[in-house]
Design a protein around this motif. Structure first.
Motif, mmCIF file in Angstrom:
data_model
loop_
_atom_site.group_PDB
_atom_site.id
_atom_site.type_symbol
_atom_site.label_atom_id
_atom_site.label_comp_id
_atom_site.label_asym_id
_atom_site.label_seq_id
_atom_site.Cartn_x
_atom_site.Cartn_y
_atom_site.Cartn_z
ATOM 1 N N LEU A 148 -9.974 -4.019 4.413
ATOM 2 C CA LEU A 148 -10.387 -5.387 4.112
ATOM 3 C C LEU A 148 -9.235 -6.269 3.645
ATOM 4 N N LEU A 149 -8.112 -5.676 3.282
ATOM 5 C CA LEU A 149 -6.957 -6.462 2.840
ATOM 6 C C LEU A 149 -6.013 -6.815 3.987
ATOM 7 N N HIS A 150 -6.172 -6.184 5.131
ATOM 8 C CA HIS A 150 -5.230 -6.380 6.236
ATOM 9 C C HIS A 150 -5.104 -7.844 6.646
ATOM 10 N N TYR A 151 -6.240 -8.515 6.793
ATOM 11 C CA TYR A 151 -6.233 -9.884 7.315
ATOM 12 C C TYR A 151 -5.438 -10.826 6.416
ATOM 13 N N GLY B 118 0.851 -1.186 0.000
ATOM 14 C CA GLY B 118 0.000 0.000 0.000
ATOM 15 C C GLY B 118 0.879 1.225 0.000
ATOM 16 N N CYS B 119 0.925 1.951 -1.091
ATOM 17 C CA CYS B 119 1.936 2.999 -1.270
ATOM 18 C C CYS B 119 1.348 4.401 -1.399
ATOM 19 N N GLY B 120 0.254 4.652 -0.694
ATOM 20 C CA GLY B 120 -0.359 5.967 -0.711
ATOM 21 C C GLY B 120 0.272 6.919 0.281
ATOM 22 N N GLN B 121 -0.482 7.949 0.661
ATOM 23 C CA GLN B 121 0.046 8.995 1.527
ATOM 24 C C GLN B 121 0.441 8.469 2.900
ATOM 25 N N ALA B 122 -0.356 7.574 3.472
ATOM 26 C CA ALA B 122 -0.025 7.023 4.789
ATOM 27 C C ALA B 122 1.319 6.308 4.744
ATOM 28 N N GLY C 36 6.853 -16.447 7.684
ATOM 29 C CA GLY C 36 7.863 -16.220 8.721
ATOM 30 C C GLY C 36 8.320 -14.790 8.843
ATOM 31 N N VAL C 37 7.434 -13.840 8.510
ATOM 32 C CA VAL C 37 7.796 -12.425 8.467
ATOM 33 C C VAL C 37 7.040 -11.656 9.552
ATOM 34 N N HIS C 38 7.723 -10.761 10.272
ATOM 35 C CA HIS C 38 7.068 -9.881 11.231
ATOM 36 C C HIS C 38 6.192 -8.879 10.480
ATOM 37 N N VAL C 39 5.197 -8.300 11.182
ATOM 38 C CA VAL C 39 4.200 -7.468 10.512
ATOM 39 C C VAL C 39 3.919 -6.196 11.307
ATOM 40 N N PHE C 40 3.837 -5.080 10.585
ATOM 41 C CA PHE C 40 3.249 -3.846 11.100
ATOM 42 C C PHE C 40 1.986 -3.593 10.286
ATOM 43 N N ILE C 41 0.848 -3.363 10.973
ATOM 44 C CA ILE C 41 -0.415 -3.106 10.293
ATOM 45 C C ILE C 41 -0.941 -1.748 10.731
ATOM 46 N N GLU C 42 -1.185 -0.863 9.783
ATOM 47 C CA GLU C 42 -1.883 0.369 10.128
ATOM 48 C C GLU C 42 -3.268 -0.009 10.631
ATOM 49 N N LYS C 43 -3.756 0.721 11.648
ATOM 50 C CA LYS C 43 -5.061 0.371 12.206
ATOM 51 C C LYS C 43 -6.150 0.465 11.137
ATOM 52 N N PRO C 44 -7.235 -0.343 11.286
ATOM 53 C CA PRO C 44 -7.457 -1.351 12.308
ATOM 54 C C PRO C 44 -6.739 -2.655 11.983
ATOM 55 N N LEU C 45 -6.554 -3.480 13.029
ATOM 56 C CA LEU C 45 -5.929 -4.785 12.827
ATOM 57 C C LEU C 45 -6.705 -5.583 11.785
ATOM 58 N N SER C 46 -8.013 -5.594 11.913
ATOM 59 C CA SER C 46 -8.876 -6.272 10.946
ATOM 60 C C SER C 46 -10.265 -5.676 11.053
ATOM 61 N N THR C 47 -11.165 -6.117 10.192
ATOM 62 C CA THR C 47 -12.525 -5.574 10.199
ATOM 63 C C THR C 47 -13.485 -6.415 11.022
ATOM 64 N N ASN C 48 -13.040 -7.557 11.559
ATOM 65 C CA ASN C 48 -13.894 -8.337 12.449
ATOM 66 C C ASN C 48 -13.044 -9.126 13.436
ATOM 67 N N ALA C 49 -13.656 -9.487 14.538
ATOM 68 C CA ALA C 49 -12.929 -10.083 15.659
ATOM 69 C C ALA C 49 -12.385 -11.469 15.326
ATOM 70 N N GLN C 50 -13.097 -12.251 14.530
ATOM 71 C CA GLN C 50 -12.607 -13.589 14.214
ATOM 72 C C GLN C 50 -11.309 -13.524 13.429
ATOM 73 N N GLU C 51 -11.253 -12.646 12.438
ATOM 74 C CA GLU C 51 -10.010 -12.500 11.677
ATOM 75 C C GLU C 51 -8.883 -11.995 12.568
ATOM 76 N N ALA C 52 -9.185 -11.036 13.438
ATOM 77 C CA ALA C 52 -8.166 -10.515 14.343
ATOM 78 C C ALA C 52 -7.635 -11.621 15.243
ATOM 79 N N HIS C 53 -8.523 -12.464 15.731
ATOM 80 C CA HIS C 53 -8.115 -13.588 16.587
ATOM 81 C C HIS C 53 -7.217 -14.548 15.817
ATOM 82 N N ASP C 54 -7.523 -14.793 14.547
ATOM 83 C CA ASP C 54 -6.693 -15.676 13.724
ATOM 84 C C ASP C 54 -5.273 -15.129 13.591
ATOM 85 N N VAL C 55 -5.154 -13.821 13.384
ATOM 86 C CA VAL C 55 -3.826 -13.197 13.271
ATOM 87 C C VAL C 55 -3.056 -13.353 14.581
ATOM 88 N N VAL C 56 -3.724 -13.083 15.692
ATOM 89 C CA VAL C 56 -3.089 -13.208 17.004
ATOM 90 C C VAL C 56 -2.608 -14.641 17.228
#
Length: 334
Positions: free
Chosen positions: A82-85, A12-16, A95-115
């Motif tokens: 919607l692409l974060h998850y 994602g190569c926009g302004q952020a 095997g790569v570490h990740v930085f995600i601009e908020k939000p972590l995900s758009t729903n709790a189940q996907e967020a739990h899977d990442v964790v």
């Protein structure tokens, strides 16, 4: 990794992304090895800006998989929500570490899977809740934990900004932010995510249940959200978000039996409640960037200010607010 080159890919190569990359390049021994964006010109433009700043020009891709083929130590994700998850999961599986601009995900189940996957692979996932590094909010959290205003009885959290007008002025690059079919939400999922996280983090309490209402456009986009939340310890909290304000406001008020703490993103005041005027607390001029925090954590120099596990509670509450507003019912979180 503590004393070696840290290789990072950017999705994602926009302004952020440009803002975060500028901060990353200020850190010693950090190299951007790839830029990926569905719009090839955006990836090329960011890569050229990195080269112009004195770094080697990164490879560019239109597919996220191209970043992982570069075998980076970490990826930084600034794509639509919607692409974060999927991108986070692919990176962790590689095997790569990740930085995600908020939000972590758009729903709790996907967020739990990442964790769960990050924990299983022993990899770090940072979430861009940068307000945790604001001195005003950090000091408010510390004073609340120390009981500076006695038992907490009420919290109010407010965000107001000309969000909709500003997004429309920016044109196509940010159009996904106010398209509910692409972003997974409007103000609540975007700028509002900072306020939700700040509410939970400063109080140190989880949310137990919520009732919310929203005002929406014909498209389905939320522009105003109001919620009443029961926090752990039966502390009531109100959350109010407006994306159609003339001005900008970000504030939290913590009412205790022995006074009030008033915090914005840049100041902190203590009102003793005895009739004397509120006292402003002296704060550091600058806070560390969320990007420097991520780099330091990867090098073993400290914990992440906001890990995916920390951000999971924010996702759960935001999802519950949206569900309550859609159904008109109280939504329990436990």
């Amino acid at each position: 990794m503590a004393n070696s080159l840290l290789r990072i890919g950017v999705a994602g190569c926009g302004q952020a992304a440009r803002i975060h990359v500028e901060r990353l390049l200020k850190e010693s021994d950090v190299q951007i090895v790839g830029c990926a964006d569905a719009v090839k010109e955006s990836a090329e433009s960011l890569a050229e800006a990195i080269a112009a700043a004195g770094g080697s020009k990164p490879a560019t891709f239109v597919e996220f998989r191209g970043l992982l083929d570069q075998r980076p130590d970490a990826v930084a994700i600034f794509t639509p929500h919607l692409l974060h998850y999927r991108q986070a999961m692919d990176a962790l599986q590689a095997g790569v570490h990740v930085f995600i601009e908020k939000p972590l995900s758009t729903n709790a189940q996907e967020a739990h899977d990442v964790v769960s996957l990050a924990r299983g692979r022993r990899l770090k996932v940072a979430v861009g809740h940068q307000f945790r590094l604001r001195p005003s909010l950090a000091e408010a959290r510390k004073r609340l934990a120390a009981g500076a205003v006695g038992p907490l009885r009420l919290v109010t959290a407010t965000l107001a900004q000309p969000w909709l007008a500003r997004q429309q002025e920016r044109g196509s690059e940010s159009s996904w932010r106010f398209d509910p079919k692409m972003a997974g939400g409007g103000l609540l999922a975007d700028a509002g995510d900072h306020l939700v996280d700040a509410l939970l983090w400063t109080t140190g309490r989880t949310a137990l249940e919520v009732f919310a209402v929203q005002s929406r456009l014909d498209s389905g986009l939320d522009v105003v959200t109001a919620a009443t939340i029961r926090l752990q310890g039966d502390v009531p909290a109100t959350l109010a978000l407006s994306g159609v304000s003339q001005g900008t406001l970000f504030e939290l008020n913590f009412f205790g039996e022995q006074g009030r703490i008033h915090a914005t993103d840049s100041l902190l005041e203590i009102d003793p409640g005895d009739g004397s005027p509120p006292r402003r607390v002296d704060l550091p001029d600058e806070a560390p960037s969320i990007d420097a925090d991520f780099v330091a954590a990867l090098r073993g120099l400290g914990p992440l200010s906001c890990s995916a596990e920390d951000a999971l509670e924010t996702v759960r509450l935001s999802e519950a607010v949206a569900r309550s507003a859609a159904t008109g019912q109280v939504v329990p979180l436990v």
